[in-house]
Design a protein around this motif. Structure first.
Motif, short mmCIF file in Angstrom:
data_model
loop_
_atom_site.label_atom_id
_atom_site.label_comp_id
_atom_site.label_asym_id
_atom_site.label_seq_id
_atom_site.Cartn_x
_atom_site.Cartn_y
_atom_site.Cartn_z
N ASN A 188 0.81 -1.23 0.00
CA ASN A 188 0.00 0.00 0.00
C ASN A 188 0.84 1.28 0.00
N PRO A 189 1.55 1.55 -1.10
CA PRO A 189 2.38 2.76 -1.18
C PRO A 189 1.52 4.02 -1.18
N GLU A 190 2.11 5.12 -0.74
CA GLU A 190 1.36 6.38 -0.71
C GLU A 190 0.96 6.82 -2.12
N ASN A 191 1.87 6.72 -3.07
CA ASN A 191 1.58 7.12 -4.45
C ASN A 191 1.42 5.86 -5.30
N ARG A 192 0.27 5.24 -5.20
CA ARG A 192 0.01 3.98 -5.91
C ARG A 192 0.08 4.18 -7.42
#
Length: 289
Positions: free
Chosen positions: A231-235
Motif C-alpha cells: 500500500n504505497p502512498e503514491n500507488r
C-alpha cells in the motif's frame, strides 16, 4: 570417556585448516599420507581436490574428483542408503564439472553435469554450474533460463544457494548488456513460484528501480508487485513504473492495463500526462507482442 573420531574426517579437517592458513603443500602432504594407506578413500580425495582448487590447479582438482568417482564403483550400498549414496555421487560430478568450468573445458562441464542429472534431478548447484558454462560462451538466454530455474529450485526447496544464484544473475545481466529477461523468467513470474519480497513500500520501490536499471526486468516486476501489496502512498506512480517495465518487455496488453489502473489511482498532475501518453501508445500496440 574420549569421543570416537572418524580418521577420514580428521584428515580432511586438518587439511582444510592448513589450506585456509595458506599452507597448501602441508595440506597436500597430509592428504597424501592418508591416501598411502587408503588410496581410494573418496572423502580424502575430495579434500585433496579442494586444496588444488584453492591453488587454482583446476585440472588436478578434476583428476582427484574423478578418482573419487571411480572409487564409488567398489562400494556396497545398503538399500536404505541408496538415496544418500546417489546424492553424494551426483555432488561429485557437479564438483568435477565446476573444476572443468574454471579450466574453461565446457565440453567436460556438460558431460559431468549430464552424469549428475542422470543420477538425480538437476538441483540448484547443477543448474548454476551449467548456467555459468553457457555464460562463458556468452549464450545469455540459455544461461538466463538456467539461472531462473535454479532460483525456482531454491524457492521450492529452501536451498541456501539462492544468494549465489542472484549474484550470478546480476553479473550476467551486466555482462550481457541491456535487458536480461530470458523466457523462463516470464514463466517463473507467471507461476508465482517466487517468494514475495519483504520490506516497506519505499524500500521495495527503490529495489525495484535498481533491478530495472540492472536489466533484471522480471525481478523488478516482483518488487513492484510487493510494493503495491504494501500500500504505497503514491500507488499511481508505482503502477506507472510497473507499466514502463511491462512495456520494455513488449507486454503491451499488460502495460496498457497497468497505465489504465494508474490513471484510475488519481496520479499527481505532473505525472498524469506521461501516463496518458504511454496509455495511448500501448493501446495502439495491444495484441502485437
Amino acid at each position: 570417556m574420549s569421543e570416537n573420531k572418524d580418521p577420514e574426517i580428521d584428515v580432511v579437517t586438518e587439511a582444510e585448516e592448513l589450506m585456509l592458513a595458506g599452507k597448501f603443500d602441508d595440506a597436500l602432504k597430509k592428504c597424501d599420507e592418508a591416501l598411502a594407506d587408503d588410496p581410494y578413500n573418496p572423502l580424502i580425495l575430495v579434500g585433496k581436490s579442494a586444496v588444488f582448487k584453492a591453488q587454482g590447479k583446476y585440472a588436478d582438482c578434476a583428476d582427484e574428483l574423478k578418482k573419487a568417482l571411480e572409487s564409488l564403483s567398489s562400494w556396497k550400498v545398503a538399500k536404505e542408503d541408496t538415496e544418500r549414496f546417489n546424492s553424494f555421487s551426483a555432488m561429485l560430478h557437479v564438483l568435477c564439472a565446476e573444476a572443468y568450468l574454471y579450466a574453461e573445458e565446457r565440453e567436460n562441464v556438460f558431460r559431468e553435469l549430464d552424469a549428475a542429472d542422470s543420477i538425480r534431478e538437476a538441483d540448484a548447484a547443477s543448474l548454476l554450474v551449467r548456467a555459468n558454462a553457457h555464460a562463458q560462451a556468452k549464450e545469455w538466454e540459455k544461461a538466463g533460463d538456467l539461472l531462473y530455474r535454479a532460483e525456482e529450485w531454491c524457492f521450492l526447496h529452501e536451498d541456501s544457494m539462492l544468494t549465489q544464484v542472484w549474484l550470478t544473475k546480476v553479473h550476467c545481466a551486466k555482462e550481457a548488456g541491456g535487458i536480461f529477461a530470458p523466457p523462463y523468467a516470464a514463466e517463473v513470474y507467471a507461476k508465482k513460484t517466487w517468494r514475495m519480497p519483504k520490506g516497506t513500500a519505499e524500500e521495495l520501490l527503490e529495489r525495484a528501480g535498481n533491478l530495472r536499471k540492472e536489466g533484471l526486468l522480471y525481478d523488478a516486476l516482483r518488487y513492484y508487485d510487493a510494493c503495491l501489496e504494501a500500500n504505497p502512498e503514491n500507488r499511481a506512480h508505482v503502477l506507472f513504473l510497473k507499466g514502463v517495465v511491462l512495456e520494455q518487455l513488449k507486454r503491451f496488453d499488460d502495460a496498457f492495463s497497468c497505465y489504465a489502473d494508474a490513471l484510475s489511482a488519481n496520479p499527481q498532475t505532473e505525472e498524469e500526462f506521461a501516463i496518458r501518453v504511454r496509455w495511448a501508445n500501448t493501446k495502439a500496440l495491444r495484441g502485437t507482442q
